[in-house]
Design an enzyme around this catalytic site. Sequence first.
Site, short mmCIF file in Angstrom:
data_model
loop_
_atom_site.label_atom_id
_atom_site.label_comp_id
_atom_site.label_asym_id
_atom_site.label_seq_id
_atom_site.Cartn_x
_atom_site.Cartn_y
_atom_site.Cartn_z
N SER A 137 110.15 75.58 57.95
CA SER A 137 109.70 75.34 59.26
C SER A 137 109.14 74.27 59.74
CB SER A 137 108.78 76.49 59.34
OG SER A 137 109.35 77.99 59.05
N LYS A 140 110.72 73.20 63.01
CA LYS A 140 110.11 73.74 64.48
C LYS A 140 109.61 72.70 65.52
CE LYS A 140 110.76 78.09 62.60
NZ LYS A 140 109.78 79.45 61.74
N SER A 194 105.38 80.73 63.68
CA SER A 194 106.69 79.87 63.23
C SER A 194 108.00 81.78 63.40
CB SER A 194 106.65 80.00 61.40
OG SER A 194 107.74 78.80 61.01
N LYS A 310 101.75 72.24 61.88
CA LYS A 310 102.93 72.81 61.59
C LYS A 310 102.93 73.46 60.67
CE LYS A 310 106.16 76.12 62.56
NZ LYS A 310 105.43 76.37 61.75
#
Length: 360
Positions: A137, A140, A194, A310
């Site tokens: 992720s 992202k 997320s 993140k």
Amino acid sequence: MRCTNKNEKTIPRERRSTYQREISRRRRQRRLIIRFVSLLVILVLLLGGLGYEFRLKSHEIELVKAYDKTDSTFGLTTVSFDGDFSTSFASDLCVAPQEDVVLSDFSVEAVSAAIFSEADHQTVYAKAVHERRYPASLTKIMTCLVALKNGNLDEMVTVGDECRDIDVGSSVCEIQPGDVLSLRELLLGLMINSGNDAAMTIAKNVGGSVENFVAMMNEQAAEIGAVNTHFMNPHGLQDENHYTTVYDMYLIFHEALKNDDFRDIISRHSYYASFNTTTGEERNITWESTNHYFINQAVPPKDVEVVGGKTGTTSEAGACLVLLSKNKYGNPYVTVIMKEPDKDSLYQEMNQLLGKINEK
């Protein structure tokens, strides 16, 4: 009988001799001056030629390793284009060499990790930062960056069936077809919780199609120099052709940090989303951060402020984390870890990285 010059008759012999010596001396002086000036001109010409060879012609060096700190081209602070001067493309970046950057008595077990000082553009620590890794992720970050550059945050988006085109059981922010949210809210669901469902909805609506949006992601990566990155989707679910590196993730994160809205989004610990469906039904969801520093499941070292970042986790990618933090002097650092075996070791080793920034 010898003819005599009128001046010779009037100038005594001793004075004539002295006068002739003086003329000879002055002639010698003039010859010496001429020789000295000639040597000086030759020396200036030689120095000028050497200056041209070593300074002007050095600007013609080709980039062999585009992000290698050891490349001599990075000695330049400006480059010239048709008479106009522009800042070097790497002037505000930390540049990582091909080899690891080590610190005495310090190392982490993570497969790939790094510390980048944003204040003085130095790579403080680097371990296998140019090796390909699955980003999970962390993808992202690029999804958010492309949406911020190409979308309108206030535009209202109706969620479609694309939000369900993800692996069952993967991370979601629980939006459903028919929900109507602003692009800003979708980005909050993407980055805080997320949400893979939010990633698909953002891609469809900003790019026109998910495929086109992914092409935009790859174009953006190439534009900022993330040449060892290739995306196959906007969320980071496993694909063998979906990869990046620690250094490329730094480049992507660094570019995103230039955007005020991005910095605001990644600094949120949670968000209470209240929106309607196309039928007028009201829906309310609270999104909590996946960042353990933001939900009191991890504590950073003393005098270190975690600004935001993140997370990313899949079985193939391992546990990953990109952070923006500040040391006790307020200087910003980007720290990156990829492919830790689990979340516990991820935050333990991230704390080791964060502990080093207070020593700088």
